[in-house]
Design an enzyme around this catalytic site. Structure first.
Site, mmCIF file in Angstrom:
data_model
loop_
_atom_site.group_PDB
_atom_site.id
_atom_site.type_symbol
_atom_site.label_atom_id
_atom_site.label_comp_id
_atom_site.label_asym_id
_atom_site.label_seq_id
_atom_site.Cartn_x
_atom_site.Cartn_y
_atom_site.Cartn_z
ATOM 1 N N GLU A 158 38.317 45.650 50.023
ATOM 2 C CA GLU A 158 38.350 44.727 51.169
ATOM 3 C C GLU A 158 39.223 45.297 52.291
ATOM 4 O O GLU A 158 40.080 44.617 52.856
ATOM 5 C CB GLU A 158 38.839 43.345 50.727
ATOM 6 C CG GLU A 158 37.857 42.656 49.797
ATOM 7 C CD GLU A 158 38.229 41.214 49.481
ATOM 8 O OE1 GLU A 158 37.312 40.362 49.443
ATOM 9 O OE2 GLU A 158 39.428 40.938 49.276
ATOM 10 N N GLU A 234 31.803 40.434 44.736
ATOM 11 C CA GLU A 234 32.778 39.432 44.283
ATOM 12 C C GLU A 234 32.194 38.062 44.577
ATOM 13 O O GLU A 234 32.357 37.528 45.665
ATOM 14 C CB GLU A 234 34.133 39.587 44.978
ATOM 15 C CG GLU A 234 34.974 40.740 44.498
ATOM 16 C CD GLU A 234 36.398 40.690 45.026
ATOM 17 O OE1 GLU A 234 36.867 39.584 45.389
ATOM 18 O OE2 GLU A 234 37.047 41.748 45.085
#
Length: 567
Positions: A158, A234
């Site tokens: 991320e 995710e």
């Protein structure tokens, strides 16, 4: 040997379209004696892949001392995944977030003077290259094109929410390819245009992280990934808890409907988490968005497989959804056996106090003392004839218990933004400082821990300090701590749930295995004891208490209590 590639619209397994239906479980959050059980239950839910992070600081808490023992044998974990017929995705970071201590970065690294994390920086990149090459030496021979089961490796984590240093990302790719990683590489970011742009590189496959509104998020992802398979790597199916907050859950039917929408859109998925596990020991991270909030010991995450490895309603709801899109085994996991209930008498034990020869001169931080534990004791003589005054600390990181002449007079909490405390008359000041968990994201990564000075009384800086790191081993060496021990019998190794609801704040060992922290702040009210940490016959329990008199008994109960629900 097989091949795995990225096609125009699909992942390709041996040239044929393939959908990844994966679940996350972190080997370092699960007792290794339970790895095979959890992996098997993933297959029975219909998953075809297991994903795991790699926690650098777990493997190398001290620079140059790399470990793959005590539950850190990544190679063995991947081999067990392969033995169950499942593929694997590995996300080695080096930054992982994951509500894990310091986001997975070792404190020796983040304490390096002048280091710039997660960007182009010579010191940072030299260290991470050594780390990544160690990890890749484990992964490379287990790639699918070498007869193994690893199909994807992720670059960073991320990153678009943190930075946009393309040279840094490019260097990570160079190291990865140079270390003989040949499977497809991915990045992950939340499906926000600026994050997807900042965190990606040409030629590296983008994936998204989200837990709802699948078609909208996939459309945004497609704008930045015009070809290739869409993947939510995710899929958030629950959430984590922090001390003093509620226990977070998500409705099973609602989460299953979101998963159904995602799979109906043709996307691949990695369920975060399939099985959350436990922040055993002192490995929890922390949040700080203006208020410091350390993560609890349990990482149950309201996942399909709960902290103890038991299927939940969400497990069965997800299994039903997956069965619409893939073959699911007819077998389902057996119902768990009842966990033993008992009360165990505890006896307070005497301990040696701190020795004059121990410790360091000066008021040191945890970093100054190179202390990887969570407790440190600092002491100083008060000015002659001290008749009382106000102690002031610029910042406490993270909790401090203050004593004058051996009598506790109060505490200071970072969470409560406390900086001052009135002291009574006396001659000696001692402060026990606890590091409650390191922030695992953004610019507070690697922040210094301890008493951030100057430390003053009535505006006058104190001098002549002595700092002593405190260990939680067999010889707890701080008079502020109370220790109680007991023993109990089991017919066979068994999971247990230890009730800590009436206790104060501290740590628990069972059979020498550090379960983690407990705290009356809640929401967590029980600690999970994994069966492999116990044995048939006599077992020991050891409680290290900070805030209250030692408990007279330890009570094991039939079921976990993780706190009041918040959906």
């Amino acid at each position: 040997m097989s091949t795995f590639a990225i096609g125009d619209r699909d992942f390709l397994l041996d040239g044929q379209p393939h959908r990844i239906i994966s679940g996350a479980m972190h080997y370092f959050r699960i007792h290794p004696g339970d790895w095979a059980d959890r992996i098997r239950k993933a297959r029975l839910m219909g998953l075809n892949t297991i994903e795991t992070y790699v926690a650098w600081n777990a493997h190398e808490p001290v620079q140059g001392r790399w470990s793959e023992s005590d539950g850190l044998d990544l190679g063995h974990f991947l081999d067990l995944v392969a033995a169950e017929g499942l593929h694997a995705i590995v996300r080695p970071g080096p930054y992982i977030c994951a509500e894990w201590h310091n986001g997975g970065l070792p404190t020796w690294l983040t304490a390096t003077p002048g280091i710039r994390l997660r960007q182009t920086d010579a010191a940072y990149q030299a260290a991470l290259e050594t780390y990544l090459r160690r990890v890749y030496s484990i992964i490379a021979p287990r790639q699918i094109d070498r007869g193994g089961n690893v199909v994807l490796v992720q670059i960073e984590n991320e990153y678009g929410a943190y930075g946009s240093d393309k040279d840094y990302l490019t260097e990570l790719v160079r190291i990865t390819r140079d270390a003989d990683i040949t499977v497809p590489l991915t990045t992950v970011d939340q499906p926000e245009p600026d994050m997807l742009e900042a965190g990606s590189l040409p030629g590296i496959h983008l994936t998204g992280s989200f837990g709802s509104r699948a078609r909208e998020r996939l459309a945004t992802l497609r704008e930045h990934q015009p070809t290739g398979p869409l993947m939510c790597s995710e899929f958030w199916d629950g959430w984590f808890d922090w001390w003093g907050g509620p226990h977070h859950t998500t409705d099973a039917a609602t989460a299953a409907a979101e998963l159904d929408d995602l799979l109906a859109a043709g996307a691949s998925v990695n369920i975060y988490m399939f099985h959350g596990g436990t922040n055993f020991g002192t490995t929890n991270g922390a949040n700080d968005k203006g208020r410091y909030l350390p993560i609890v010991t349990s990482y149950d995450y309201d996942a399909p497989l709960d902290e103890a490895g038991d299927p939940t309603d969400k497990y069965h709801a997800f299994r039903d959804v997956i069965a619409k899109y893939a073959d699911v085994p007819a077998e389902v996991p057996d119902a768990p056996a009842p966990r033993p209930e008992m009360s165990v008498a505890l006896t307070e034990v005497s301990r040696p106090g701190p020795t004059e020869a121990g410790g360091f001169e000066g008021l040191l931080t945890f970093e100054d003392a190179e202390h990887t534990g969570t407790l440190m004791r600092v002491e100083v003589a008060l000015p002659g004839g001290f008749s009382g005054g106000v102690l002031s600390v610029v910042e406490v990181r993270d909790q401090a218990w203050v004593s004058v002449d051996g009598v506790r007079v109060g505490s200071l909490s970072r969470t409560r933004h406390e900086h001052t405390l009135r002291l009574p008359a006396g001659t000696d000041l001692s402060i026990l400082v606890e590091e409650q968990g390191r922030v695992n994201y953004d610019d507070r990564l690697g922040e210094v821990k301890g008493l951030i000075g100057p430390v003053t009384v009535d505006g006058r800086e104190l001098s002549g300090w002595r700092t002593t790191p405190v260990l939680l081993g067999d010889a707890v060496d701080a008079p502020e701590l109370l220790v109680a021990e007991g023993s109990f019998e089991l017919d066979a190794p068994s999971d247990l749930f230890l009730d800590t609801a009436s206790w104060g704040k501290g740590y628990v060992f069972v059979g020498g295995f550090l379960l983690g922290r407990y705290w009356s702040n809640g929401p967590q009210r029980t600690l999970y004891v994994p069966a492999p940490a116990t044995r048939a016959g006599s077992n020991t329990i050891r409680v290290v208490e900070i805030e209250q008199p030692t408990p007279a008994a330890a009570r094991f109960v039939a079921a976990p209590s993780l706190g009041p629900l918040h959906e």
